[in-house]
Design a protein around this motif. Structure first.
Motif, short mmCIF file in Angstrom:
data_model
loop_
_atom_site.label_atom_id
_atom_site.label_comp_id
_atom_site.label_asym_id
_atom_site.label_seq_id
_atom_site.Cartn_x
_atom_site.Cartn_y
_atom_site.Cartn_z
N LYS A 187 -20.99 -13.30 43.19
CA LYS A 187 -21.55 -14.62 43.51
C LYS A 187 -20.72 -15.25 44.61
CE LYS A 187 -24.14 -15.37 39.48
NZ LYS A 187 -24.63 -16.25 38.43
N GLN A 211 -12.84 -24.40 25.90
CA GLN A 211 -13.88 -24.05 26.86
C GLN A 211 -13.88 -22.55 27.15
OE1 GLN A 211 -13.97 -26.73 30.33
NE2 GLN A 211 -12.95 -28.23 29.07
N CYS A 231 -17.90 -16.85 23.76
CA CYS A 231 -19.00 -16.84 22.80
C CYS A 231 -20.34 -16.76 23.49
CB CYS A 231 -18.98 -18.10 21.95
SG CYS A 231 -17.58 -18.13 20.88
N MET A 232 -20.42 -17.27 24.70
CA MET A 232 -21.68 -17.18 25.44
C MET A 232 -21.79 -15.83 26.13
SD MET A 232 -22.25 -20.75 27.30
CE MET A 232 -20.89 -21.82 27.03
N ALA A 233 -20.86 -14.93 25.79
CA ALA A 233 -20.85 -13.59 26.37
C ALA A 233 -20.64 -13.64 27.88
CB ALA A 233 -22.12 -12.82 26.03
N ILE A 234 -19.92 -14.68 28.34
CA ILE A 234 -19.57 -14.75 29.76
C ILE A 234 -18.09 -14.38 29.87
CG2 ILE A 234 -19.33 -16.26 31.76
CD1 ILE A 234 -21.55 -17.99 30.50
N LYS A 289 -16.32 -3.50 24.32
CA LYS A 289 -16.48 -4.88 24.75
C LYS A 289 -17.91 -5.19 25.18
CE LYS A 289 -13.09 -7.95 26.47
NZ LYS A 289 -12.13 -8.37 27.45
N ARG A 322 -20.37 -7.97 23.73
CA ARG A 322 -21.01 -8.98 24.57
C ARG A 322 -22.51 -9.04 24.27
NH1 ARG A 322 -18.33 -8.10 29.99
NH2 ARG A 322 -16.46 -8.60 28.82
N ARG A 331 -22.84 -10.96 21.14
CA ARG A 331 -22.60 -12.38 21.37
C ARG A 331 -23.75 -13.05 22.10
NH1 ARG A 331 -16.32 -12.26 23.22
NH2 ARG A 331 -15.36 -12.51 21.17
N ASN A 332 -24.51 -12.25 22.80
CA ASN A 332 -25.70 -12.78 23.46
C ASN A 332 -26.67 -13.41 22.49
OD1 ASN A 332 -25.91 -12.85 26.17
ND2 ASN A 332 -26.42 -10.70 26.40
N VAL A 354 -23.03 -21.23 19.67
CA VAL A 354 -21.92 -21.86 18.97
C VAL A 354 -21.80 -23.33 19.36
CG1 VAL A 354 -19.47 -21.74 18.44
CG2 VAL A 354 -20.68 -19.68 19.12
N LEU A 374 -17.64 -28.65 25.89
CA LEU A 374 -18.42 -28.66 27.13
C LEU A 374 -17.47 -28.46 28.29
CD1 LEU A 374 -20.74 -31.68 26.37
CD2 LEU A 374 -21.34 -29.27 26.27
N PHE A 375 -17.98 -27.91 29.39
CA PHE A 375 -17.13 -27.75 30.57
C PHE A 375 -17.04 -29.09 31.26
CE2 PHE A 375 -19.08 -23.67 29.68
CZ PHE A 375 -17.93 -23.00 29.35
N MET A 394 -18.21 -30.02 34.85
CA MET A 394 -19.61 -29.77 35.23
C MET A 394 -20.49 -30.84 34.61
SD MET A 394 -20.37 -25.86 34.50
CE MET A 394 -19.22 -24.59 34.67
N LEU A 428 -25.69 -23.12 32.34
CA LEU A 428 -24.72 -22.03 32.56
C LEU A 428 -25.09 -20.69 31.91
CD1 LEU A 428 -21.90 -21.41 33.86
CD2 LEU A 428 -21.00 -21.74 31.58
N PRO A 429 -25.40 -20.69 30.59
CA PRO A 429 -25.74 -19.39 29.99
C PRO A 429 -26.93 -18.74 30.68
CG PRO A 429 -25.45 -21.05 28.29
CD PRO A 429 -25.43 -21.78 29.59
N ARG A 464 -27.84 -19.10 33.83
CA ARG A 464 -27.45 -18.64 35.16
C ARG A 464 -26.59 -17.39 35.09
NH1 ARG A 464 -25.88 -24.48 37.52
NH2 ARG A 464 -27.98 -25.16 38.11
N GLU A 465 -25.68 -17.36 34.10
CA GLU A 465 -24.72 -16.26 34.06
C GLU A 465 -25.25 -15.05 33.30
OE1 GLU A 465 -21.66 -15.96 35.53
OE2 GLU A 465 -22.17 -17.81 36.58
N ARG A 466 -26.10 -15.28 32.33
CA ARG A 466 -26.52 -14.17 31.48
C ARG A 466 -27.92 -13.66 31.78
NH1 ARG A 466 -23.03 -11.36 30.13
NH2 ARG A 466 -24.56 -10.35 28.80
N ARG A 494 -26.82 -26.50 24.66
CA ARG A 494 -26.27 -25.33 25.34
C ARG A 494 -26.25 -24.12 24.41
NH1 ARG A 494 -20.17 -25.50 27.39
NH2 ARG A 494 -19.82 -25.13 25.19
#
Lengths: 262, 255
Positions: free
Chosen positions: A39, A127, A133-136, B74, B78, B81-82, B86, B93-94, B97, B105-106, B108-110, B154
């Motif tokens: 990215k 965080q 936990c979000m698998a990121i 791993k 993952r 965990r998808n 939680v 929270l971040f 952002m 975020l999830p 966009r990233e996943r 989220r």
């Protein structure tokens, strides 16, 4: 007596563990750089934070370092009647040594501390756990852009530092102390070789890596660091620790790299 | 329907010389709401963190969807965990952002969802949580209850199979807690997820629970329906029920 052994033992274990953690952290972060997806936006943002925002401080320190080199160099060289070599003296000491080291120290103070505190706060407020936990992958998401930005920015900042420093030396040597303009640049032109620039460049690359590695990993492991624990105090302690450790490592690796590259 | 999606088998965990979990056995049933109760500092959150794979046990197995999550790769972890969502104790929270970016975020990233679609999903989820219109705010500008609801938005944005709630109402007043329970109830009936809740809020949390487990001295004392829990003869459960809910009602015949 038993207590003494216990203390030695726990200390040894702690430091071995700590070193291991940081090693694995570096490995995982570097691995995450090559893994897709790539990215561009986070990278641009981090390069801005680590690189662009450091330019001002680099300009300032670069100029004054060059000026003081010009001043000191002139008076030292004039003892041997070698003022004509001022240009190469300033340029060589900047390019080979002071440029990379001072630029790295400045970036440590400015960006390294910020990175460590940012990641430390992310850790203590869960965080980073949330990311996992979000698998990121936190390495991919947080560390990879910082590592690339650090490795890219440092050589560029060092180049700026060198150029500004040489101009600072010029201002003092030629402008104030009366060294000939041609002499200043021609001696530089004759004495600075590709190898010198290469050495400065390699150093800057390594320092970029070291700064981000130490700052990021100290913050990342704030919850495991001794006496750190959780909370604001823990973060402040690891941030101080990160800056000290980075600065010392920069000077240590400076010596090692010089001895290898010379 | 009654399959265990997650199982803890004889989990032990010590910190230094203190053993927090002393052989925890617990099964989380599919589609059900399991509530873990217990006094402060008993390690309730530890149980959740074990299931999430954030903490490795000293011994014992954590089996999620039939796989021991501490033995798999791993990548596989993952993948598991998808399917998790939680809600952390402090929402986690971040903070640099906006609310919108947090919830997005999830996605966009996943996933490879296009930005247009992300927008509609995020707005839908925020609306479901009654926090629509906070998109451009930062977490620090929200109240505690709102932050939790954004955290829940989220957690639910990828339509998870299991959702974990770590103290969802701690630090909130009764009205705010009720709001959380309400959105919980609503979202669970829509999304049909399995829920694991760690809570102090006895007895109100019992209304939501299908199963209640008491963690006491590092051991789970029974995992039963709220009715069974309140009538249990197990001395620890009885003691806990009495201290948190008052003496049990006695029927008129007994008096």
């Amino acid at each position: 007596m038993l207590k003494l052994f216990e203390t030695i033992g726990t200390n040894a274990l702690y430091y071995v563990n700590d070193a291991g953690r940081m090693g694995i952290f570096l490995f995982q972060s570097l691995l995450s750089i090559v893994k897709p997806p790539y990215k561009i936006y986070p990278l641009i943002k981090q390069t801005y934070v680590i690189g662009t925002l450091s330019i001002f401080v680099i300009l300032f320190t670069g100029a004054f370092t060059g000026m003081v080199l010009g001043l000191q160099g002139y008076h030292t060289l004039s003892k041997f009647g070698a003022q004509g070599l001022l240009g190469s003296a300033v340029a060589l000491s900047l390019i080979r040594e002071l440029g990379p080291v001072l630029a790295a120290l400045m970036v440590t103070g400015r960006a390294g501390s910020a990175i460590c505190a940012e990641i430390g706060v992310m850790r203590i407020s869960e965080q980073i756990d949330a990311l996992e936990c979000m698998a990121i992958d936190p390495h991919k998401y947080i560390m990879a852009p910082k590592f690339i930005a650090g490795i890219l920015s440092l050589p560029l900042l060092t180049a700026i530092f060198d150029v500004v420093g040489i101009l600072g030396g010029y201002a003092v040597g030629v402008g104030l102390l009366g060294v000939g303009e041609g002499t200043y640049f021609s001696s530089m032109y004759e004495d600075v070789e590709f190898n010198d620039i290469y050495m400065g460049f390699v150093k800057a690359l390594c320092f970029g890596l070291i700064i981000i590695w130490i700052s990021a990993s100290r913050g990342y492991f704030v919850h495991l660091s001794r006496g750190g624990g959780f909370g604001a105090e823990g973060v402040s302690r690891v941030t101080t620790n990160a800056v000290v450790l980075s600065s010392v490592s920069i000077l240590l690796f400076d010596y090692l790299l010089t001895s290898v590259l010379l | 329907m009654n399959n265990a999606v997650a199982q803890l088998v004889d989990i032990r965990k010590s910190y230094g010389s203190q053993e927090v979990l002393k052989g925890v056995n617990l099964s989380i049933m599919e589609g059900m709401t399991t509530v873990i109760v217990g006094g402060s500092g008993q390690g309730k959150s530890q149980i959740i963190k074990h299931i999430l794979g954030l903490i490795q046990p000293d011994s014992g197995q954590v089996i999620v969807f039939g796989k021991d999550i501490n033995k798999i790769r791993k990548k596989e972890l993952r993948g598991i965990r998808n399917t998790f969502g939680v809600l952390f104790q402090n929402a986690a929270l971040f903070d640099s952002m906006t609310v919108y970016d947090n919830v997005a975020l999830p996605l966009r990233e996943r996933t490879r969802t296009p930005e247009k679609e992300i927008e509609s999903i995020v707005n839908e989820k925020l609306e479901m949580m009654d926090v629509a219109g906070t998109n451009q705010k930062y977490p620090a500008q929200l109240s505690g209850g709102m932050r939790k609801r954004v955290g829940l938005a989220r957690a639910l944005v990828l339509n998870p199979k299991i959702v974990f709630f770590d103290e969802p109402t701690t630090g909130l007043d009764i009205a705010k807690s009720n709001e959380i329970y309400r959105v919980f109830f609503r979202t669970q009936s829509i999304l049909k997820y399995t829920a694991v809740i760690v809570s102090h809020d006895v007895p109100r949390i019992f209304k939501l629970a299908d199963y209640v487990a008491l963690l006491h001295n590092g051991i789970v004392e029974g995992c039963m329906t709220p009715e069974e829990f309140q009538l249990s003869e197990n001395p620890e459960i009885k003691k806990f029920a009495e201290t948190t809910m008052g003496a049990p009602y006695t029927s008129e015949e007994e008096v």
